[in-house]
Write a protein that holds these residues in place. Structure first.
Motif, short mmCIF file in Angstrom:
data_model
loop_
_atom_site.label_atom_id
_atom_site.label_comp_id
_atom_site.label_asym_id
_atom_site.label_seq_id
_atom_site.Cartn_x
_atom_site.Cartn_y
_atom_site.Cartn_z
N THR A 1 0.89 -1.23 0.05
CA THR A 1 -0.10 0.03 -0.06
C THR A 1 0.86 1.15 -0.02
O THR A 1 1.85 1.36 0.73
N GLU B 1 -0.99 -2.80 -4.11
CA GLU B 1 -2.29 -3.19 -4.10
C GLU B 1 -3.37 -1.96 -4.04
O GLU B 1 -4.46 -2.10 -4.55
N LYS B 2 -2.82 -0.97 -3.32
CA LYS B 2 -3.73 0.25 -3.15
C LYS B 2 -2.80 1.46 -3.17
O LYS B 2 -1.74 1.31 -2.65
N ILE C 1 -3.40 5.35 -2.34
CA ILE C 1 -4.20 6.59 -1.42
C ILE C 1 -3.46 7.88 -1.82
O ILE C 1 -2.33 8.09 -1.20
N TYR D 1 -6.01 5.39 -12.70
CA TYR D 1 -7.17 4.43 -12.42
C TYR D 1 -7.81 4.06 -13.47
O TYR D 1 -8.29 2.83 -13.86
N LYS E 1 -5.44 0.50 -8.61
CA LYS E 1 -6.43 0.79 -7.50
C LYS E 1 -5.88 2.13 -6.51
O LYS E 1 -5.37 2.18 -5.56
N ALA F 1 -8.19 3.14 2.92
CA ALA F 1 -7.00 2.36 2.54
C ALA F 1 -7.65 1.00 2.66
O ALA F 1 -7.59 0.16 1.90
N GLU G 1 -12.63 -1.44 -0.18
CA GLU G 1 -12.76 -1.70 -1.64
C GLU G 1 -13.74 -0.72 -2.20
O GLU G 1 -13.46 -0.40 -3.51
N VAL H 1 -12.07 2.64 -4.03
CA VAL H 1 -11.42 2.44 -5.33
C VAL H 1 -11.98 3.21 -6.53
O VAL H 1 -13.22 3.19 -6.61
#
Length: 329
Positions: A80, A121-122, A124, A167, A173, A231, A234, A237
């Motif tokens: 992340t 994975e993510k 922010i 995105y 994501k 974070a 889901e 996103v």
């Protein structure tokens, strides 16, 4: 979501919000890597204030967001990324606007590319309520038009849109958090609340610019909670999410409240050096936080008065760290 042993990168970790976020992530068990702008003093910014038991669990990397190679190496094996790194001082953006473009836009693109390459994975991305400009309607929801009323806000709009494009174009994501005016312990005197508090505690005479603009102040603990919830969800996103208290106060009223809470008699003195150019001043910011409530179950928990008491107490204990006679741009 279980943060234990999750590899997390926080850019801007040495900043005000970043240091509070880092502290919370360590407490939750995350493996935290901090990216801090290089300086020859080995200065970690606000991380220096953290307890040793927190700092001992941090991996510190010094570099610059404008250096794509450094950013790419830093993002390796991260699950992340919290991207808070940016130039944020509005008055300084009038002096050196190109630095804001290079750091806030190019730096963000460098990090987005690194996230793609490392299959993060993510991601922010941190926006700001300043991108809305003066409110065209209140409360301000996420559909409110964006308006670059300072080089700073324009650079953040550009960075926000680049994050959105990664995105949509590449399937990264990405979630965009849009904090309204965060405040609390460890904030520098660049921000209005520490500016008022430091002057109130040391002089009793407060030099300010315009007293009429209204702001939505959110305690830093609530802001950090917003980062964590975004974070973890889901549903966040591809979304932009306001994090604000949903309440507003003018700068003049804020000064009076701080004087009352700090038990100080003050006199407010007009200082034209602190006035923004006429078309650049943002007169009103008030968050609509319904989306945050509905999407990630976030809501503020600390009242302005309670948060100011905590902030005044911290500043009073650390007043020697502030240059109270200096106008911090």
């Amino acid at each position: 979501m279980n943060w234990k042993n999750k590899k997390v990168l926080v850019t801007g970790a040495g900043g005000f919000i970043g240091s509070h976020l880092v502290e919370e992530l360590v407490k939750m068990g995350a493996d935290v890597r901090c990216f801090i702008r290089y300086n020859s003093r080995g200065d970690w910014g606000q991380i220096e204030f953290l307890p040793e038991r927190i700092k001992d669990h941090l991996e510190i990397i010094m570099g610059d967001l404008k250096d794509s190679d450094a950013v790419r190496k830093t993002a390796k094996k991260c699950d992340t990324i919290f991207h808070l790194g940016a130039l944020i001082a509005i008055p300084y953006s009038y002096i050196h606007p190109l630095d804001f473009v290079q750091t806030n836009i190019t730096g963000t693109v460098n990090l987005l590319n690194a996230a793609l390459e490392n299959k993060v994975e993510k991601f922010i991305h941190t926006s700001t309520s300043e991108v809305y400009g003066t409110a065209q309607y209140v409360p301000i929801d996420e559909a409110h038009p964006l308006r670059g009323q300072s080089p700073y806000s324009a650079s953040k709009i550009g960075a926000d849109k680049m994050a959105e494009s990664y995105y949509r174009a590449f399937g990264l994501k990405v979630a965009v958090i849009r904090p309204f005016n965060a405040y609390g312990p460890r904030q520098s005197a660049r921000a209005i609340i520490p500016t008022i508090i430091t002057q109130a505690l040391t002089k009793g005479m407060i030099h300010l610019g315009s007293l009429s603009p209204k702001r939505d102040f959110t305690y830093v603990g609530d802001t950090v909670n917003g980062f964590i919830k975004i974070a973890e969800s889901e549903k966040s996103v591809g979304e932009v999410i306001n994090i604000g208290s949903g309440k507003e106060i003018s700068i003049g009223e804020l000064a009076d409240l701080i004087a009352k809470l700090s038990v100080r008699k003050i006199k407010v003195v007009f200082d034209d050096k602190r006035i923004r150019p006429p078309k650049s001043e943002v007169e009103r910011l008030l968050a609509d936080n319904n989306k945050a409530h509905d999407l990630i179950n976030w809501e503020p928990t600390v009242s302005l008065e309670e948060g100011l008491k905590k902030t005044i107490s911290w500043v009073r204990q650390n007043i020697k760290r502030y240059k109270c006679d200096l106008y911090n741009v």
